[in-house]
Scaffold this motif. Structure first.
Motif, short mmCIF file in Angstrom:
data_model
loop_
_atom_site.label_atom_id
_atom_site.label_comp_id
_atom_site.label_asym_id
_atom_site.label_seq_id
_atom_site.Cartn_x
_atom_site.Cartn_y
_atom_site.Cartn_z
N ARG A 1 21.43 57.60 5.71
CA ARG A 1 20.50 57.68 6.94
C ARG A 1 20.40 56.55 7.88
N CYS B 1 18.51 60.12 15.73
CA CYS B 1 18.68 61.52 15.17
C CYS B 1 17.39 62.20 15.30
N LYS C 1 27.19 68.60 9.34
CA LYS C 1 27.17 67.70 8.05
C LYS C 1 28.63 68.04 7.94
N ASN D 1 29.93 62.28 10.14
CA ASN D 1 28.78 62.24 9.35
C ASN D 1 29.28 62.25 7.84
N HIS E 1 22.87 65.63 10.41
CA HIS E 1 21.97 64.77 11.22
C HIS E 1 22.42 65.44 12.80
N GLN F 1 27.73 57.69 10.13
CA GLN F 1 26.40 57.91 9.57
C GLN F 1 26.29 57.90 8.06
N HIS G 1 15.84 62.36 11.74
CA HIS G 1 15.33 61.00 11.05
C HIS G 1 14.89 60.03 12.00
#
Length: 231
Positions: free
Chosen positions: A80, A141, A122, A99, A105, A77, A144
């Protein structure tokens, strides 16, 4: 005396020839089976290559299917977005979800092939997820909505994703008949037009070209369904 010398010479020549024949026979016996190659190119209707499309080749002849080795892949990831957007793996493989983004996320999937969710994170690492069922896994996600990723879990022993030119080369294939299938979340053409049968002889190279009739989708499909969220 001369006859004995000639006999010895003839015997030596015979022994040397026999040894040479045996050597050639042994080399032929240990020679690996000739391997073929299938090169598949996927183009949009304007002739441009389609990157990150999945290509699979499944033997359809009498030869038994080789057991694909499970592996560990990575779905990252960054900025984003899922990287890569499309990941192709074989059944039984594990996928890590690091991540490496600057924000947190919460990854999830409600797909029948694999349903899971990774709590908000994260920088930390969750244990890898094992994908033990064939099918398309759509990733999202919970924070997002624009993030969409795909894991294509296939039982096919030969597979990969296309490069920037739209080409994927499947190498070291034995002689056989194969069913070739291509897939991308941006393709709107019917599935029947994205599959074909090919025959590959030993040590041969075969090229297949797919050109789409429909324009590519502006956004990938399918999308993750937030309404299924029940964690």
């Amino acid at each position: 005396m001369g006859g004995t010398s000639r006999s010895r010479t003839h015997f030596a020549l015979w022994a040397r020839a026999s040894a040479t024949c045996i050597t050639f026979a042994l080399l032929a016996a240990v020679r690996p089976c000739a391997a073929a190659e299938i090169s598949v190119t996927l183009l949009d209707r304007d002739g441009r290559g389609i990157e990150d499309a999945v290509v699979t080749a499944t033997p359809t002849g009498a030869r038994p299917l080789p057991a694909p080795a499970a592996r560990t892949a990575v779905m990252d990831q960054r900025n984003r977005a899922f990287v890569p957007r499309v990941l192709a793996i074989n059944v039984g493989s594990r996928v890590e979800f690091p991540n490496n983004d600057s924000v947190s996320h919460q990854v999830y999937s409600f797909s029948p092939a694999k349903r899971f969710q990774l709590p908000l994170y994260k920088g930390e690492t969750h244990p890898p997820i094992t994908f033990d069922q064939a099918g398309l896994v759509v990733l999202g996600c919970n924070i997002h909505d624009s993030m969409v990723g795909y894991i294509y879990v296939t039982p096919a022993p030969y597979f990969g994703t296309s490069d920037a030119s739209g080409t994927m080369k499947l190498k070291d294939l034995p002689k056989d008949d194969y069913q070739i299938v291509v897939w991308s979340p941006y393709i709107a053409d019917p599935p029947a037009s994205l599959s074909r049968s090919v025959h590959v002889d030993a040590d041969a190279s075969v090229s297949e070209r797919f050109q789409l009739a429909q324009p590519l989708r502006a956004r990938p499909e399918p999308k993750p369904r937030r309404r299924d969220w029940d964690y």
